[in-house]
Write a protein that holds these residues in place. Structure first.
Motif, PDB file in Angstrom:
ATOM      1  N   PHE A 212      95.188  57.529  70.740  1.00  0.00           N
ATOM      2  CA  PHE A 212      95.665  57.800  69.383  1.00  0.00           C
ATOM      3  C   PHE A 212      97.125  58.218  69.428  1.00  0.00           C
ATOM      4  CE2 PHE A 212      96.396  59.824  65.416  1.00  0.00           C
ATOM      5  CZ  PHE A 212      95.453  59.353  64.531  1.00  0.00           C
ATOM      6  N   GLU A 213      98.004  57.450  68.774  1.00  0.00           N
ATOM      7  CA  GLU A 213      99.435  57.754  68.817  1.00  0.00           C
ATOM      8  C   GLU A 213      99.998  58.088  67.444  1.00  0.00           C
ATOM      9  OE1 GLU A 213     100.915  54.221  70.641  1.00  0.00           O
ATOM     10  OE2 GLU A 213     100.073  54.761  72.595  1.00  0.00           O
ATOM     11  N   ALA A 214      99.631  57.303  66.431  1.00  0.00           N
ATOM     12  CA  ALA A 214     100.257  57.466  65.121  1.00  0.00           C
ATOM     13  C   ALA A 214      99.454  56.725  64.064  1.00  0.00           C
ATOM     14  CB  ALA A 214     101.677  56.922  65.161  1.00  0.00           C
ATOM     15  N   VAL A 215      99.774  57.050  62.804  1.00  0.00           N
ATOM     16  CA  VAL A 215      99.164  56.374  61.664  1.00  0.00           C
ATOM     17  C   VAL A 215     100.291  55.921  60.755  1.00  0.00           C
ATOM     18  CG1 VAL A 215      97.461  56.561  59.812  1.00  0.00           C
ATOM     19  CG2 VAL A 215      97.295  58.075  61.785  1.00  0.00           C
ATOM     20  N   SER A 216     100.224  54.684  60.279  1.00  0.00           N
ATOM     21  CA  SER A 216     101.258  54.251  59.341  1.00  0.00           C
ATOM     22  C   SER A 216     100.644  53.603  58.109  1.00  0.00           C
ATOM     23  CB  SER A 216     102.275  53.326  60.021  1.00  0.00           C
ATOM     24  OG  SER A 216     101.648  52.193  60.534  1.00  0.00           O
ATOM     25  N   CYS A 217     101.515  53.429  57.108  1.00  0.00           N
ATOM     26  CA  CYS A 217     101.091  52.951  55.795  1.00  0.00           C
ATOM     27  C   CYS A 217     100.935  51.427  55.815  1.00  0.00           C
ATOM     28  CB  CYS A 217     102.128  53.363  54.755  1.00  0.00           C
ATOM     29  SG  CYS A 217     101.814  52.681  53.123  1.00  0.00           S
TER      30      CYS A 217
ATOM     31  N   LEU B 122      94.245  52.373  56.739  1.00  0.00           N
ATOM     32  CA  LEU B 122      95.554  52.768  57.264  1.00  0.00           C
ATOM     33  C   LEU B 122      95.749  52.059  58.605  1.00  0.00           C
ATOM     34  CD1 LEU B 122      95.528  56.629  56.577  1.00  0.00           C
ATOM     35  CD2 LEU B 122      96.630  54.833  55.220  1.00  0.00           C
ATOM     36  N   GLU B 123      97.016  51.940  59.011  1.00  0.00           N
ATOM     37  CA  GLU B 123      97.302  51.296  60.306  1.00  0.00           C
ATOM     38  C   GLU B 123      97.258  52.362  61.394  1.00  0.00           C
ATOM     39  OE1 GLU B 123      98.214  48.023  60.694  1.00  0.00           O
ATOM     40  OE2 GLU B 123      98.455  47.417  58.602  1.00  0.00           O
ATOM     41  N   TYR B 124      96.193  52.329  62.161  1.00  0.00           N
ATOM     42  CA  TYR B 124      96.064  53.280  63.268  1.00  0.00           C
ATOM     43  C   TYR B 124      96.597  52.656  64.547  1.00  0.00           C
ATOM     44  CZ  TYR B 124      93.090  55.942  60.126  1.00  0.00           C
ATOM     45  OH  TYR B 124      92.626  56.663  59.064  1.00  0.00           O
ATOM     46  N   HIS B 125      97.370  53.434  65.271  1.00  0.00           N
ATOM     47  CA  HIS B 125      97.920  52.978  66.557  1.00  0.00           C
ATOM     48  C   HIS B 125      97.427  53.948  67.626  1.00  0.00           C
ATOM     49  CE1 HIS B 125     100.697  50.806  63.880  1.00  0.00           C
ATOM     50  NE2 HIS B 125     100.887  51.970  63.278  1.00  0.00           N
ATOM     51  N   TRP B 126      96.574  53.556  68.508  1.00  0.00           N
ATOM     52  CA  TRP B 126      95.829  52.303  68.512  1.00  0.00           C
ATOM     53  C   TRP B 126      94.793  52.279  67.390  1.00  0.00           C
ATOM     54  CZ3 TRP B 126      94.420  51.001  74.269  1.00  0.00           C
ATOM     55  CH2 TRP B 126      95.586  50.977  75.034  1.00  0.00           C
ATOM     56  N   PRO B 127      94.156  51.140  67.192  1.00  0.00           N
ATOM     57  CA  PRO B 127      93.205  51.033  66.091  1.00  0.00           C
ATOM     58  C   PRO B 127      92.107  52.101  66.123  1.00  0.00           C
ATOM     59  CG  PRO B 127      93.689  48.867  66.977  1.00  0.00           C
ATOM     60  CD  PRO B 127      94.363  49.856  67.885  1.00  0.00           C
ATOM     61  N   ALA B 128      91.698  52.509  64.928  1.00  0.00           N
ATOM     62  CA  ALA B 128      90.586  53.429  64.737  1.00  0.00           C
ATOM     63  C   ALA B 128      89.815  52.902  63.536  1.00  0.00           C
ATOM     64  CB  ALA B 128      91.098  54.836  64.475  1.00  0.00           C
ATOM     65  N   ALA B 129      88.656  53.469  63.263  1.00  0.00           N
ATOM     66  CA  ALA B 129      87.861  52.969  62.143  1.00  0.00           C
ATOM     67  C   ALA B 129      86.875  54.033  61.703  1.00  0.00           C
ATOM     68  CB  ALA B 129      87.120  51.700  62.565  1.00  0.00           C
ATOM     69  N   PHE B 130      86.278  53.789  60.556  1.00  0.00           N
ATOM     70  CA  PHE B 130      85.175  54.616  60.087  1.00  0.00           C
ATOM     71  C   PHE B 130      83.915  53.770  60.130  1.00  0.00           C
ATOM     72  CE2 PHE B 130      88.865  56.650  58.429  1.00  0.00           C
ATOM     73  CZ  PHE B 130      88.558  58.003  58.434  1.00  0.00           C
ATOM     74  N   ALA B 131      82.852  54.323  60.665  1.00  0.00           N
ATOM     75  CA  ALA B 131      81.632  53.532  60.789  1.00  0.00           C
ATOM     76  C   ALA B 131      80.415  54.433  60.919  1.00  0.00           C
ATOM     77  CB  ALA B 131      81.714  52.600  61.994  1.00  0.00           C
ATOM     78  N   GLN B 132      79.289  53.858  60.531  1.00  0.00           N
ATOM     79  CA  GLN B 132      78.013  54.550  60.696  1.00  0.00           C
ATOM     80  C   GLN B 132      77.225  53.884  61.830  1.00  0.00           C
ATOM     81  OE1 GLN B 132      76.296  55.149  56.870  1.00  0.00           O
ATOM     82  NE2 GLN B 132      74.751  56.574  57.602  1.00  0.00           N
ATOM     83  N   PHE B 133      77.787  52.790  62.328  1.00  0.00           N
ATOM     84  CA  PHE B 133      77.134  52.020  63.396  1.00  0.00           C
ATOM     85  C   PHE B 133      78.213  51.510  64.335  1.00  0.00           C
ATOM     86  CE2 PHE B 133      76.195  47.797  65.052  1.00  0.00           C
ATOM     87  CZ  PHE B 133      75.019  48.028  65.747  1.00  0.00           C
ATOM     88  N   GLU B 134      77.949  51.566  65.610  1.00  0.00           N
ATOM     89  CA  GLU B 134      78.881  50.937  66.553  1.00  0.00           C
ATOM     90  C   GLU B 134      78.120  50.363  67.731  1.00  0.00           C
ATOM     91  OE1 GLU B 134      81.405  53.231  69.228  1.00  0.00           O
ATOM     92  OE2 GLU B 134      80.452  55.085  68.534  1.00  0.00           O
TER      93      GLU B 134
END
Ligand SMILES: [Zn+2]
Length: 150
Positions: free
Chosen positions: A56-61, A104-116
């Motif tokens: 996790f590095e940053a979040v951008s618009c 949002l643009e997560y660097h590196w990617p992240a997500a919201f989930a109830q299943f993975e």
């Protein structure tokens, strides 16, 4: 001990597949990651932030690509968490874009989930677009990938 995870999640945070569909997708991903540890289908009681760990590095618009301040993002996360991540909508301070925290643009990617679908120590990097499309086909929903390092 450090661990790498390749996490495949649906693009819709509160979506989860039937068990046999999840098992079929896990099998396909397992075949794509021959050197990996276990591939596990995880279901959470609530929508969960699927974070990339130390990646996790940053979040951008997504509207204007401005970097978003960590304090602002943390406050949004607190507010969304109070709704158990049922409401992920927010308005960015840079260009007043109304967006989901999931978009949002997560660097590196992240997500919201109830299943993975979680691959332990995958022994490889991201699934290719063609591989990701294959997994999407089995699940019946478009997917995102998160590469976590802990
Ligand atoms: Zn913006």
């Amino acid at each position: 001990m450090s661990e790498n995870l390749l996490r495949v999640v649906p693009t819709v945070p509160d979506w989860a597949p039937d068990r046999d569909v999840a098992a079929a997708a896990a099998e396909i991903i397992s075949a794509m990651c021959p050197g990996s540890g276990a591939v596990v289908a995880c279901r959470y009681a609530e929508v969960t932030f699927i974070d990339p760990g130390v990646n996790f590095e940053a979040v951008s618009c997504p509207g204007c690509t401005a970097l978003l301040k960590a304090d602002w993002w943390r406050q949004c996360m607190d507010e969304a968490h109070a709704t158990r991540f049922a409401n992920l909508d927010t308005v960015t301070p840079c260009c007043s874009a109304t967006v989901s925290l999931n978009d949002l643009e997560y660097h590196w990617p992240a997500a919201f989930a109830q299943f993975e679908l979680r691959v332990h120590n995958p022994g490889r990097s991201w699934l290719s677009p063609a591989e990701a499309a294959q997994v999407s086909n089995v699940l019946g929903i478009t997917i995102r990938q998160v590469l976590s390092h802990y």
